[in-house]
Design an enzyme around this catalytic site. Structure first.
Site, PDB file in Angstrom:
ATOM      1  N   ARG A 167       0.865  -1.176   0.000  1.00  0.00           N
ATOM      2  CA  ARG A 167       0.000   0.000   0.000  1.00  0.00           C
ATOM      3  C   ARG A 167       0.905   1.231   0.000  1.00  0.00           C
ATOM      4  O   ARG A 167       2.017   1.194   0.515  1.00  0.00           O
ATOM      5  CB  ARG A 167      -0.902   0.019   1.229  1.00  0.00           C
ATOM      6  CG  ARG A 167      -1.828  -1.184   1.359  1.00  0.00           C
ATOM      7  CD  ARG A 167      -2.635  -1.103   2.641  1.00  0.00           C
ATOM      8  NE  ARG A 167      -3.561  -2.217   2.780  1.00  0.00           N
ATOM      9  CZ  ARG A 167      -3.295  -3.350   3.432  1.00  0.00           C
ATOM     10  NH1 ARG A 167      -2.104  -3.503   4.023  1.00  0.00           N
ATOM     11  NH2 ARG A 167      -4.191  -4.320   3.508  1.00  0.00           N
ATOM     12  N   LYS A 191      -2.488  -2.620   7.891  1.00  0.00           N
ATOM     13  CA  LYS A 191      -3.706  -2.112   8.512  1.00  0.00           C
ATOM     14  C   LYS A 191      -3.981  -2.835   9.823  1.00  0.00           C
ATOM     15  O   LYS A 191      -3.847  -4.057   9.911  1.00  0.00           O
ATOM     16  CB  LYS A 191      -4.895  -2.296   7.565  1.00  0.00           C
ATOM     17  CG  LYS A 191      -4.916  -1.313   6.402  1.00  0.00           C
ATOM     18  CD  LYS A 191      -6.201  -1.455   5.616  1.00  0.00           C
ATOM     19  CE  LYS A 191      -6.308  -0.398   4.526  1.00  0.00           C
ATOM     20  NZ  LYS A 191      -7.559  -0.542   3.750  1.00  0.00           N
ATOM     21  N   HIS A 270      -2.531   2.312  -5.909  1.00  0.00           N
ATOM     22  CA  HIS A 270      -3.267   1.072  -5.649  1.00  0.00           C
ATOM     23  C   HIS A 270      -3.358   0.197  -6.894  1.00  0.00           C
ATOM     24  O   HIS A 270      -3.488  -1.027  -6.787  1.00  0.00           O
ATOM     25  CB  HIS A 270      -4.665   1.382  -5.113  1.00  0.00           C
ATOM     26  CG  HIS A 270      -5.075   0.469  -4.005  1.00  0.00           C
ATOM     27  ND1 HIS A 270      -4.375   0.368  -2.815  1.00  0.00           N
ATOM     28  CD2 HIS A 270      -6.091  -0.421  -3.906  1.00  0.00           C
ATOM     29  CE1 HIS A 270      -4.957  -0.518  -2.034  1.00  0.00           C
ATOM     30  NE2 HIS A 270      -5.997  -1.020  -2.671  1.00  0.00           N
ATOM     31  N   ARG A 273      -0.575  -2.176  -6.762  1.00  0.00           N
ATOM     32  CA  ARG A 273      -0.869  -3.276  -5.838  1.00  0.00           C
ATOM     33  C   ARG A 273      -1.815  -4.288  -6.491  1.00  0.00           C
ATOM     34  O   ARG A 273      -1.622  -5.494  -6.370  1.00  0.00           O
ATOM     35  CB  ARG A 273      -1.485  -2.699  -4.564  1.00  0.00           C
ATOM     36  CG  ARG A 273      -1.821  -3.710  -3.483  1.00  0.00           C
ATOM     37  CD  ARG A 273      -2.152  -2.956  -2.203  1.00  0.00           C
ATOM     38  NE  ARG A 273      -3.001  -3.693  -1.297  1.00  0.00           N
ATOM     39  CZ  ARG A 273      -2.562  -4.537  -0.365  1.00  0.00           C
ATOM     40  NH1 ARG A 273      -1.264  -4.769  -0.239  1.00  0.00           N
ATOM     41  NH2 ARG A 273      -3.411  -5.146   0.450  1.00  0.00           N
ATOM     42  N   HIS A 296      -4.243  -9.257   3.745  1.00  0.00           N
ATOM     43  CA  HIS A 296      -5.691  -9.238   3.930  1.00  0.00           C
ATOM     44  C   HIS A 296      -6.073 -10.058   5.158  1.00  0.00           C
ATOM     45  O   HIS A 296      -5.571 -11.163   5.352  1.00  0.00           O
ATOM     46  CB  HIS A 296      -6.401  -9.831   2.706  1.00  0.00           C
ATOM     47  CG  HIS A 296      -6.362  -8.940   1.508  1.00  0.00           C
ATOM     48  ND1 HIS A 296      -6.606  -9.402   0.228  1.00  0.00           N
ATOM     49  CD2 HIS A 296      -6.117  -7.608   1.377  1.00  0.00           C
ATOM     50  CE1 HIS A 296      -6.508  -8.398  -0.619  1.00  0.00           C
ATOM     51  NE2 HIS A 296      -6.212  -7.305   0.052  1.00  0.00           N
ATOM     52  N   TYR A 305      -9.806 -11.239  -6.883  1.00  0.00           N
ATOM     53  CA  TYR A 305      -8.793 -11.361  -7.934  1.00  0.00           C
ATOM     54  C   TYR A 305      -8.950 -12.640  -8.746  1.00  0.00           C
ATOM     55  O   TYR A 305      -8.425 -12.739  -9.845  1.00  0.00           O
ATOM     56  CB  TYR A 305      -7.393 -11.301  -7.324  1.00  0.00           C
ATOM     57  CG  TYR A 305      -7.041  -9.955  -6.763  1.00  0.00           C
ATOM     58  CD1 TYR A 305      -6.704  -8.894  -7.593  1.00  0.00           C
ATOM     59  CD2 TYR A 305      -7.062  -9.729  -5.388  1.00  0.00           C
ATOM     60  CE1 TYR A 305      -6.394  -7.646  -7.073  1.00  0.00           C
ATOM     61  CE2 TYR A 305      -6.748  -8.485  -4.858  1.00  0.00           C
ATOM     62  CZ  TYR A 305      -6.419  -7.454  -5.707  1.00  0.00           C
ATOM     63  OH  TYR A 305      -6.113  -6.223  -5.189  1.00  0.00           O
TER      64      TYR A 305
END
Length: 324
Positions: A167, A191, A270, A273, A296, A305
């Site tokens: 990110r 995150k 992004h 990414r 994630h 994806y």
């Protein structure tokens, strides 16, 4: 109906009444509790603050203090936002913030219920992540001029972002201590404080080495690079020995996209990414491994994806199968 831009939303916020002291104190206590409990980034905390202050200013005490608002008052606010052309995604994010905030209000004994749970979640579109082709990525990575320290630094940053699927906030805040050059891996705190290890390929390691040995000393004018407020020495610096901003990197990537012959509106940090994830799947990567590399929390976030990968396989089949 066109959603409001960021500048339009900020202008609208400035037209609202000032924040009442009681609501300001409530929001500050909530954000402090979030930071202590979950270790959220300042960027995330600022997003929470903007959403709650927007509601508090709109209400301006009419339906009582922020922590005591009822479902009808919240519904009125969401209706007003819809009339002001806020997007469904923006309203969904607000609703998530409200659920967290009012749960905290219940924990503190400010109220006995969470009014946001009675509000319907907005119906959201499901756009697929946009990715560049591998040839476009090659052109983008080669766009910076490596004849200058700034260009060499930017080349290393682009290479690292694509190689590790970072990110933009992870890239620009990356401390030197998180890079293990001997083992060729990065330690990333993503995150929610989630930690992951990401291996680096030969190309990204090559450009990182050139940056560290040539560009970084030049940018620092051979002066020692000080630690930031968190006690970390930044990996990527500008000529003032400070880390770069997300906005700076955003502008650069648009500039390099134009140099590479790619429409700038199709490129963002992004997108790199997304390209990292899409290209790995196209070359046979396991979905669980991709989840770990991207950081994630849930496999469901990564599964989007797989549709792109299936599209790629269908195209290959159509191009090369004798009976396609």
């Amino acid at each position: 109906m066109t959603p409001r831009t960021t500048n339009q939303r900020r202008q609208l916020a400035r037209q609202q009444p000032p924040l009442l002291p009681e609501d300001a104190t409530t929001i500050a206590h909530f954000l402090d509790a979030l930071w202590i409990k979950h270790g959220l980034s300042q960027h995330t905390l600022n997003s929470y603050r903007r959403d709650l202050e927007g509601l508090a200013r709109w209400n301006n005490g009419r339906a009582g203090p922020l922590a005591t608002l009822t479902p009808p008052a919240l519904l009125d606010y969401l209706t007003w936002r819809t009339q002001q052309h806020y997007s469904p995604l923006s309203n969904a994010r607000l609703l998530s913030v409200l659920r967290t905030f009012f749960s905290y209000a219940v924990e503190c004994g400010w109220r006995n219920d969470n009014p946001s749970t009675l509000l319907a979640h907005p119906v959201l579109p499901h756009p697929l992540p946009k990715a560049l082709t591998e040839s476009q990525i090659e052109a983008l990575l080669a766009a910076p001029s490596i004849e200058t320290p700034e260009g060499l630094r930017n080349r290393a940053m682009l290479e690292l972002m694509y190689a590790a699927g970072l990110r933009v906030s992870e890239l620009v805040t990356l401390p030197v201590a998180m890079l293990n050059r001997r083992q060729g891996v990065l330690r990333i705190i993503g995150k929610g404080g989630k930690e992951r290890l990401v291996p680096l390929g030969e190309e990204s390691q090559h450009w990182l080495q050139r940056y560290l040995e040539q560009a970084r000393p030049s940018l620092a004018a051979d002066k020692p690079i000080p630690a930031d407020s968190d006690g970390d020495v930044p990996l990527f610096i500008n000529t003032t020995l400070k880390r770069l901003s997300r906005q700076q990197f955003w502008r650069w990537i648009k500039h390099y996209a134009a140099l590479a012959g790619i429409a700038p509106n199709k490129v963002s940090p992004h997108v790199l990414r997304h390209s990292f994830a899409t290209h790995l799947l196209n070359h046979g990567a396991d979905l669980r491994a991709l989840q770990m590399l991207l950081g994630h929390r849930s496999i469901s976030t990564t599964q989007i994806y797989t549709f792109i990968a299936r599209q790629h396989l269908q195209q290959l089949h159509a191009q090369h199968h004798p009976r396609a």
